[in-house]
Structures are given as structure tokens and as C-alpha cells.
Scaffold this motif. Structure first.
Motif, PDB file in Angstrom:
ATOM      1  N   TYR A   1       0.845  -1.199   0.000  1.00  0.00           N
ATOM      2  CA  TYR A   1       0.000   0.000   0.000  1.00  0.00           C
ATOM      3  C   TYR A   1       0.881   1.250   0.000  1.00  0.00           C
ATOM      4  CZ  TYR A   1      -3.342   3.520   1.567  1.00  0.00           C
ATOM      5  OH  TYR A   1      -4.110   4.665   1.669  1.00  0.00           O
ATOM      6  N   ASN A   2       1.864   1.289   0.885  1.00  0.00           N
ATOM      7  CA  ASN A   2       2.754   2.451   0.956  1.00  0.00           C
ATOM      8  C   ASN A   2       3.511   2.656  -0.355  1.00  0.00           C
ATOM      9  OD1 ASN A   2       1.920   3.099   3.540  1.00  0.00           O
ATOM     10  ND2 ASN A   2       3.627   2.068   4.533  1.00  0.00           N
TER      11      ASN A   2
ATOM     12  N   VAL B   1       2.552  10.187   6.373  1.00  0.00           N
ATOM     13  CA  VAL B   1       1.662  10.376   7.526  1.00  0.00           C
ATOM     14  C   VAL B   1       0.603  11.430   7.214  1.00  0.00           C
ATOM     15  CG1 VAL B   1       1.508  11.082   9.946  1.00  0.00           C
ATOM     16  CG2 VAL B   1       3.354   9.584   9.207  1.00  0.00           C
ATOM     17  N   SER B   2       0.986  12.521   6.567  1.00  0.00           N
ATOM     18  CA  SER B   2       0.018  13.554   6.206  1.00  0.00           C
ATOM     19  C   SER B   2      -1.021  12.990   5.235  1.00  0.00           C
ATOM     20  CB  SER B   2       0.710  14.763   5.583  1.00  0.00           C
ATOM     21  OG  SER B   2       1.479  15.444   6.537  1.00  0.00           O
ATOM     22  N   PHE B   3      -0.554  12.229   4.254  1.00  0.00           N
ATOM     23  CA  PHE B   3      -1.466  11.589   3.308  1.00  0.00           C
ATOM     24  C   PHE B   3      -2.418  10.645   4.031  1.00  0.00           C
ATOM     25  CE2 PHE B   3      -2.354   7.967   0.449  1.00  0.00           C
ATOM     26  CZ  PHE B   3      -3.052   8.634  -0.559  1.00  0.00           C
TER      27      PHE B   3
ATOM     28  N   MET C   1      -6.511  10.874   4.055  1.00  0.00           N
ATOM     29  CA  MET C   1      -7.339   9.758   3.578  1.00  0.00           C
ATOM     30  C   MET C   1      -8.213   9.200   4.697  1.00  0.00           C
ATOM     31  SD  MET C   1      -6.771   9.809   0.419  1.00  0.00           S
ATOM     32  CE  MET C   1      -7.851   8.423   0.050  1.00  0.00           C
ATOM     33  N   PHE C   2      -7.675   9.139   5.905  1.00  0.00           N
ATOM     34  CA  PHE C   2      -8.467   8.653   7.036  1.00  0.00           C
ATOM     35  C   PHE C   2      -9.676   9.553   7.263  1.00  0.00           C
ATOM     36  CE2 PHE C   2      -9.626   8.553  11.516  1.00  0.00           C
ATOM     37  CZ  PHE C   2      -9.818   7.192  11.714  1.00  0.00           C
ATOM     38  N   LEU C   3      -9.451  10.860   7.272  1.00  0.00           N
ATOM     39  CA  LEU C   3     -10.554  11.791   7.479  1.00  0.00           C
ATOM     40  C   LEU C   3     -11.569  11.705   6.354  1.00  0.00           C
ATOM     41  CD1 LEU C   3      -8.557  14.866   8.793  1.00  0.00           C
ATOM     42  CD2 LEU C   3     -10.183  13.474  10.107  1.00  0.00           C
ATOM     43  N   ASN C   4     -11.101  11.548   5.144  1.00  0.00           N
ATOM     44  CA  ASN C   4     -12.009  11.442   4.006  1.00  0.00           C
ATOM     45  C   ASN C   4     -12.834  10.150   4.063  1.00  0.00           C
ATOM     46  OD1 ASN C   4     -12.749  12.590   1.253  1.00  0.00           O
ATOM     47  ND2 ASN C   4     -12.182  10.495   0.735  1.00  0.00           N
TER      48      ASN C   4
ATOM     49  N   HIS D   1       1.671  16.796  12.038  1.00  0.00           N
ATOM     50  CA  HIS D   1       1.182  16.707  10.664  1.00  0.00           C
ATOM     51  C   HIS D   1      -0.126  17.462  10.478  1.00  0.00           C
ATOM     52  CE1 HIS D   1       4.179  14.152   8.685  1.00  0.00           C
ATOM     53  NE2 HIS D   1       4.397  13.718   9.916  1.00  0.00           N
ATOM     54  N   VAL D   2      -0.993  17.442  11.469  1.00  0.00           N
ATOM     55  CA  VAL D   2      -2.228  18.224  11.373  1.00  0.00           C
ATOM     56  C   VAL D   2      -1.888  19.705  11.248  1.00  0.00           C
ATOM     57  CG1 VAL D   2      -4.236  19.036  12.701  1.00  0.00           C
ATOM     58  CG2 VAL D   2      -3.797  16.576  12.461  1.00  0.00           C
ATOM     59  N   GLU D   3      -0.957  20.161  12.044  1.00  0.00           N
ATOM     60  CA  GLU D   3      -0.567  21.575  11.985  1.00  0.00           C
ATOM     61  C   GLU D   3      -0.029  21.923  10.597  1.00  0.00           C
ATOM     62  OE1 GLU D   3      -0.552  25.318  12.936  1.00  0.00           O
ATOM     63  OE2 GLU D   3      -1.269  23.793  14.330  1.00  0.00           O
ATOM     64  N   LYS D   4       0.805  21.063  10.027  1.00  0.00           N
ATOM     65  CA  LYS D   4       1.345  21.306   8.686  1.00  0.00           C
ATOM     66  C   LYS D   4       0.232  21.297   7.637  1.00  0.00           C
ATOM     67  CE  LYS D   4       5.999  19.539   9.509  1.00  0.00           C
ATOM     68  NZ  LYS D   4       6.991  18.509   9.176  1.00  0.00           N
TER      69      LYS D   4
END
Length: 144
Positions: free
Chosen positions: A17-18, A33-35, A39-42, A67-70
Motif C-alpha cells: 500500500y505504501n 503520515v500527512s497523506f 485519507m483517514f478523514l475522508n 502533521h495536522v498543523e502542517k
């Protein structure tokens, strides 16, 4: 299935997957991690807090926060509040994140098709039933 075979399958599946994520990560210049957070939120609109991302994706809280902050700074995520609970911050993807999400959803669909290639639908149905039963058993164990 031996437990080691089970663990090896999940390890290899995650690595595959990665690997399939890499073109998207390069195209949008975004870390894995940002991706994964986007995707998790979506894919899980009801699980939209940093705590839930950390818990369900098994990503350390401080890493999720960074990562959320970025992602917020880059304009891919926005923060919202919950009426009656100012401490709780809801996260949602912005319009700017849509090209990443579109590419991610296409990649996830491709990954799923490749993962289940040559597996007859009747076996996929059985797998779904088994997975649902195991999930129910797991919830029961957690509630004991």
C-alpha cells in the motif's frame, strides 16, 4: 493460518500500500503520515479528531499533531469546534485537498483490485462474513 503468516500478510500488504502511495506523495510533495491523515478523514467522516486519528491509525499523538498543523498551514485541513465542547476540535479536509483525495481514492481502489485479484466473489463474501464475526468477537472481548 499461523499467526506469523497473518502478521506477515499485514506487514506485506501495508508495504505494498505504501509503495502504491509513493507517486501521489511525490506529485503533491506530501509525507506518508500527512497523506494517511487526509485519507483517514475522508474515508471516516465520523472519526474526525486528532485523538481518533491517533487511536484508529495507531499514529503517535505528537506525530498526528505535527502533521495536522502542517496540513492546516498548507490549507489542506481546517479546524472546527463542537457546540458545547470547546476543547474538542473537529478536523475536515478543504477544497484544496480534493486533488490529493481524488488521487488517493483511485489508488486505494486500484490497491483493492490488485489485492483481491483472482479471488472469486463468493470467497470475498465469506471473507466479509468472517471479518464481521471476528470484529464482533473482538468487541465482545473488549467489553468483558
Amino acid at each position: 493460518m499461523r499467526s506469523s503468516a497473518f502478521i506477515t500478510f499485514f506487514h506485506d500488504a501495508l508495504n505494498a500500500y505504501n509503495k502504491m502511495c509513493e507517486p501521489i506523495l511525490h506529485e503533491f510533495d506530501i509525507p506518508q503520515v500527512s497523506f494517511d491523515i487526509l485519507m483517514f478523514l475522508n474515508n471516516n467522516p465520523d472519526l474526525c479528531t486528532a485523538q481518533q486519528i491517533s487511536e484508529f491509525r495507531n499514529i503517535k499523538k505528537n506525530l498526528v499533531s505535527v502533521h495536522v498543523e502542517k496540513l492546516v498551514t498548507a490549507g489542506y485541513l481546517q479546524r472546527g469546534t463542537v457546540a458545547g465542547d470547546r476543547r474538542k476540535v473537529l478536523l475536515s479536509c478543504t477544497e484544496k485537498a480534493q486533488p490529493i483525495l481524488k488521487a488517493g481514492l483511485e489508488m486505494q481502489q486500484d490497491f483493492n483490485q490488485k489485492l483481491t485479484l483472482d479471488i472469486p466473489q463468493k470467497y470475498m463474501n465469506i471473507f466479509k462474513e468472517i471479518t464481521e464475526s471476528m470484529a464482533a468477537n473482538t468487541r465482545q472481548m473488549l467489553n468483558e
